[in-house]
Every structure is written in C-alpha cells, then in structure tokens.
Design a protein around this motif. Sequence first.
Motif, PDB file in Angstrom:
ATOM      1  N   VAL A 124      46.736 -16.687 -32.151  1.00 66.28           N
ATOM      2  CA  VAL A 124      45.754 -17.698 -32.554  1.00 66.28           C
ATOM      3  C   VAL A 124      44.380 -17.036 -32.562  1.00 66.28           C
ATOM      4  N   ILE A 125      43.840 -16.792 -33.758  1.00 69.36           N
ATOM      5  CA  ILE A 125      42.518 -16.181 -33.898  1.00 69.36           C
ATOM      6  C   ILE A 125      41.530 -17.323 -34.111  1.00 69.36           C
ATOM      7  N   VAL A 206      45.747 -15.927 -27.572  1.00 69.62           N
ATOM      8  CA  VAL A 206      44.524 -16.487 -28.147  1.00 69.62           C
ATOM      9  C   VAL A 206      43.485 -15.378 -28.241  1.00 69.62           C
ATOM     10  N   ALA A 207      42.943 -15.183 -29.438  1.00 74.96           N
ATOM     11  CA  ALA A 207      41.912 -14.179 -29.690  1.00 74.96           C
ATOM     12  C   ALA A 207      40.782 -14.846 -30.469  1.00 74.96           C
ATOM     13  N   GLY A 208      39.770 -14.055 -30.840  1.00 68.40           N
ATOM     14  CA  GLY A 208      38.656 -14.600 -31.610  1.00 68.40           C
ATOM     15  C   GLY A 208      37.407 -14.779 -30.772  1.00 68.40           C
ATOM     16  N   GLU A 209      36.451 -15.528 -31.305  1.00 68.73           N
ATOM     17  CA  GLU A 209      35.170 -15.683 -30.625  1.00 68.73           C
ATOM     18  C   GLU A 209      35.334 -16.511 -29.344  1.00 68.73           C
ATOM     19  N   VAL A 210      34.423 -16.271 -28.389  1.00 74.87           N
ATOM     20  CA  VAL A 210      34.556 -16.869 -27.062  1.00 74.87           C
ATOM     21  C   VAL A 210      34.594 -18.396 -27.121  1.00 74.87           C
ATOM     22  N   THR A 222      50.949 -28.042 -21.878  1.00 74.69           N
ATOM     23  CA  THR A 222      51.486 -27.306 -20.735  1.00 74.69           C
ATOM     24  C   THR A 222      52.544 -26.313 -21.183  1.00 74.69           C
ATOM     25  N   ARG A 223      53.387 -26.716 -22.136  1.00 76.25           N
ATOM     26  CA  ARG A 223      54.432 -25.827 -22.663  1.00 76.25           C
ATOM     27  C   ARG A 223      53.822 -24.540 -23.200  1.00 76.25           C
ATOM     28  N   VAL A 224      52.723 -24.670 -23.958  1.00 77.43           N
ATOM     29  CA  VAL A 224      52.088 -23.499 -24.553  1.00 77.43           C
ATOM     30  C   VAL A 224      51.344 -22.685 -23.499  1.00 77.43           C
ATOM     31  N   THR A 225      50.670 -23.363 -22.590  1.00 81.23           N
ATOM     32  CA  THR A 225      49.893 -22.679 -21.555  1.00 81.23           C
ATOM     33  C   THR A 225      50.770 -21.758 -20.713  1.00 81.23           C
ATOM     34  N   GLU A 226      52.019 -22.129 -20.512  1.00 88.11           N
ATOM     35  CA  GLU A 226      52.939 -21.296 -19.743  1.00 88.11           C
ATOM     36  C   GLU A 226      53.224 -19.958 -20.423  1.00 88.11           C
ATOM     37  N   LEU A 227      52.988 -19.880 -21.730  1.00 88.97           N
ATOM     38  CA  LEU A 227      53.230 -18.652 -22.496  1.00 88.97           C
ATOM     39  C   LEU A 227      51.930 -17.916 -22.822  1.00 88.97           C
ATOM     40  N   LEU A 228      50.800 -18.410 -22.323  1.00 86.11           N
ATOM     41  CA  LEU A 228      49.493 -17.999 -22.822  1.00 86.11           C
ATOM     42  C   LEU A 228      49.021 -16.643 -22.300  1.00 86.11           C
ATOM     43  N   GLU A 229      48.523 -15.842 -23.214  1.00 88.45           N
ATOM     44  CA  GLU A 229      47.749 -14.637 -22.917  1.00 88.45           C
ATOM     45  C   GLU A 229      46.479 -14.714 -23.751  1.00 88.45           C
ATOM     46  N   GLU A 230      45.452 -13.974 -23.343  1.00 89.54           N
ATOM     47  CA  GLU A 230      44.170 -13.998 -24.057  1.00 89.54           C
ATOM     48  C   GLU A 230      43.660 -12.579 -24.204  1.00 89.54           C
ATOM     49  N   THR A 231      43.034 -12.299 -25.338  1.00 88.24           N
ATOM     50  CA  THR A 231      42.403 -11.003 -25.526  1.00 88.24           C
ATOM     51  C   THR A 231      41.034 -11.188 -26.171  1.00 88.24           C
ATOM     52  N   ASP A 232      40.083 -10.369 -25.739  1.00 91.59           N
ATOM     53  CA  ASP A 232      38.762 -10.376 -26.358  1.00 91.59           C
ATOM     54  C   ASP A 232      38.592  -9.160 -27.263  1.00 91.59           C
ATOM     55  N   GLN A 233      39.693  -8.455 -27.526  1.00 91.82           N
ATOM     56  CA  GLN A 233      39.635  -7.247 -28.337  1.00 91.82           C
ATOM     57  C   GLN A 233      39.790  -7.569 -29.818  1.00 91.82           C
ATOM     58  N   GLY A 234      38.990  -6.895 -30.643  1.00 94.08           N
ATOM     59  CA  GLY A 234      39.155  -6.947 -32.081  1.00 94.08           C
ATOM     60  C   GLY A 234      38.908  -8.311 -32.687  1.00 94.08           C
ATOM     61  N   GLY A 235      39.374  -8.452 -33.933  1.00 94.46           N
ATOM     62  CA  GLY A 235      39.176  -9.679 -34.682  1.00 94.46           C
ATOM     63  C   GLY A 235      39.625  -9.477 -36.109  1.00 94.46           C
ATOM     64  N   THR A 236      39.017 -10.211 -37.032  1.00 93.98           N
ATOM     65  CA  THR A 236      39.416 -10.142 -38.441  1.00 93.98           C
ATOM     66  C   THR A 236      38.251  -9.751 -39.341  1.00 93.98           C
ATOM     67  N   ASP A 237      37.161  -9.250 -38.757  1.00 93.24           N
ATOM     68  CA  ASP A 237      35.971  -8.937 -39.554  1.00 93.24           C
ATOM     69  C   ASP A 237      36.201  -7.781 -40.517  1.00 93.24           C
ATOM     70  N   ASP A 238      36.960  -6.768 -40.080  1.00 94.94           N
ATOM     71  CA  ASP A 238      37.210  -5.599 -40.923  1.00 94.94           C
ATOM     72  C   ASP A 238      38.470  -4.911 -40.407  1.00 94.94           C
ATOM     73  N   ASP A 239      38.828  -3.794 -41.048  1.00 95.77           N
ATOM     74  CA  ASP A 239      40.054  -3.089 -40.674  1.00 95.77           C
ATOM     75  C   ASP A 239      40.003  -2.579 -39.236  1.00 95.77           C
ATOM     76  N   ALA A 240      38.825  -2.104 -38.815  1.00 93.30           N
ATOM     77  CA  ALA A 240      38.700  -1.578 -37.453  1.00 93.30           C
ATOM     78  C   ALA A 240      38.938  -2.692 -36.427  1.00 93.30           C
ATOM     79  N   LEU A 245      42.580  -5.371 -32.536  1.00 96.15           N
ATOM     80  CA  LEU A 245      43.332  -6.567 -32.151  1.00 96.15           C
ATOM     81  C   LEU A 245      44.814  -6.246 -32.002  1.00 96.15           C
ATOM     82  N   TYR A 246      45.363  -5.531 -32.974  1.00 95.98           N
ATOM     83  CA  TYR A 246      46.803  -5.242 -32.927  1.00 95.98           C
ATOM     84  C   TYR A 246      47.151  -4.206 -31.866  1.00 95.98           C
ATOM     85  N   ASP A 247      46.226  -3.336 -31.533  1.00 94.40           N
ATOM     86  CA  ASP A 247      46.439  -2.444 -30.384  1.00 94.40           C
ATOM     87  C   ASP A 247      46.553  -3.263 -29.098  1.00 94.40           C
TER      88      ASP A 247
END
Length: 346
Positions: A124-125, A206-210, A222-240, A245-247
């Motif tokens: 989820v971006i 869950v990724a994307g802006e804060v 609750t069902r989804v929260t049990e599976l939840l991870e979060e990353t602040d890495q990367g995004g969809t602005d450009d290839d980098a 994000l995929y790393d």
Amino acid sequence: MNFENLRTVYDNQGPFATVYLEGRSPAADAEKQVRLRWDELRENLASAGAADEILKNLGDTLIVEDITEVQTDGRIVVANAAGVVLDEHWDAALGTGDTAHYGQVPELGAYVREGCRLVDMVLVIANQEGATIRELRVSPQHEATQQDESVVSGDNDEDIHAPRQGALSHNQIRRRADEIVKDNARAVADQVDQIVRAREPDLVVVAGEVQGRTAVKAELSTRVTELLEETDQGGTDDDAAEDALYDALKSLASDRVQAKQAEDSENLSYSKAHDLAVEGQEKVSQAVGRGAVATVLLNYDVGSEGEGAILADAVLSSAGFGLVDADVADGIAAILRYDAATALAD
C-alpha cells in the motif's frame, strides 16, 4: 505461498513430463537459445519414454511468438497426453539449469521449495489522497512479480491543504481537510481488507508519505493489522525511489522466510520430542498416504528420492509445506496430525 493450485494438477492422469527452464538474460538470439535448450530436454524426455503427444504439448507451450519472455522469465511446465496442466514463470536462481523429468507424478519438489521462499504481499503506497495498492509475490533473491494493481482515492475533490491566514477559517478548513484524509484512508483500508480476505497474503506493507501511512494504518482492520509491516524507504517518484522501495520489500521477505524456517525447525524439534513427527522417505510416504501429515518439511536446497509422490499425497490431503536446514533422514520430514505410532501402524 499457497499451493492449492497444485490440487488441479494432481487431479489429472499420468504419466507426466515436468520441465524446468531457468530464466536467463535477454538476448537477440533468444529464439535460437530457447529452441536449442528445448531440443535437448525433448530428447531426454523421449529417451525416458515420453509420448509424442506429451512432447508436442510441451513444445507448443515453450516455443511461442513472445519467446523472449520465456527466455527471461523462465518456465515450469507440466504436461500429460491430454494437455498442459501447469504453466508458470520459473524464477529460480540463475545457474540452476534446465531439467526435465518423466514419471507417473509431476516432479514439483523444486517448485515447492521455491514457493516456500516466496512471500505474498499487499503493498500500500499511501498519500493523503488515497493509495496505490499492488499485489506482489516477493522473493529475497529475485525480482518481485506484480500480480495486480489498483488505485484508490476518495470521492471528495476538495483541496486538503488549508490556507495559512485567518485563524477561524484555518481551523475549520483544517478540520475539513482532516475529515477528507480520513475518508480517503478509510476507502483504502476497505479495499485492502477485501484483498486480504480474497488472497490471504503473508504480509501487508504500508509505504509512502508519512501522513498517508499514518492515516491508512489508523483505519486498517484487526485482520490486516496482524499482517502489517511498514517501510519509509523509497516510493514511486522515479526509478531510484522504486528500486529503494523494492529493496526494502526484499528485506522484509527475507526476514519472513527466515522466521518461517526457524518456526518450522522449532516445531519439528517439539513434534519429535512428543512422537508427532517422522523422518525419511519411507516413513513420511507411509504417513502422508494415510492423511496423517500436517506439514511436509523439505531440505532447504536438495531434493530427495521419491518426494514427487509424497508431494502429490500431501497436496491432496491438504498438508502444508516448509523448509528446514536440520539434518533429517533422506532430506525429508513430516509433522503429524496425530501420534507416529498410530500414523505408521500396520
């Protein structure tokens, strides 16, 4: 990875030919390379006794118009005389090589091992307007495979950014902006919940802006929260940003696979101590044939003799699969649904 798709494979009548064609780098002569590789595998299968109908079904699947995709993505194909019963990308590590097998059951040990190293994710971006949702299959070693994508945004077109002047106006508009963000996040959360119910993924990331991440997380079930991870890495602005994000997703996948392997090893040790596990081809085959196996545990890297028939019985009896590095007899073990004495009784 869910292996329920294999049930329809095993519902078919053998004999079967199973072909693994590893993915390789794109090349101008991709068609020539794939044809040469298939010719060698075809010869091996013919020598093993595969009928012409089976060989034709395999050839028609591998030698196609978009043959470059076959070269780069790899393939696992299983066929019998009636047709092709399994045809999927084969994303094994480069250097694994091409292999072909012929017998009364498909040889799916390598496929199951690779599947145990894959992590089904819902990515989820998020931003304040909504989110891009991607359904992915992620491997710690290989490129992620995207299976679907959807874009969710709220129905309200009002500006969510409040003006800086006029205290009363600012407060009112800020409250309205917060309401819009919340509504958008709720729409995203509802869509994620539907996907999770339908696909039963291993992780929701869950990724994307804060601000977007925070809003979406607050609305998740609750069902989804049990599976939840979060990353602040990367995004969809450009290839980098996409690469970063995929790393991060690969890292999460690696953690998940390692945790699952550790859990399976711990469960095996516990089950052995309580007479709820067996090792070795003969005992596992006997137990799984009686529907006594809850989980088949395979050596992480190396296949064992006779495992093709064991995997068939395991799938048809709704057993699960896992990987272990532990030294087990014949590279295969099983956690049982009931005690070993009963499972192996004559």
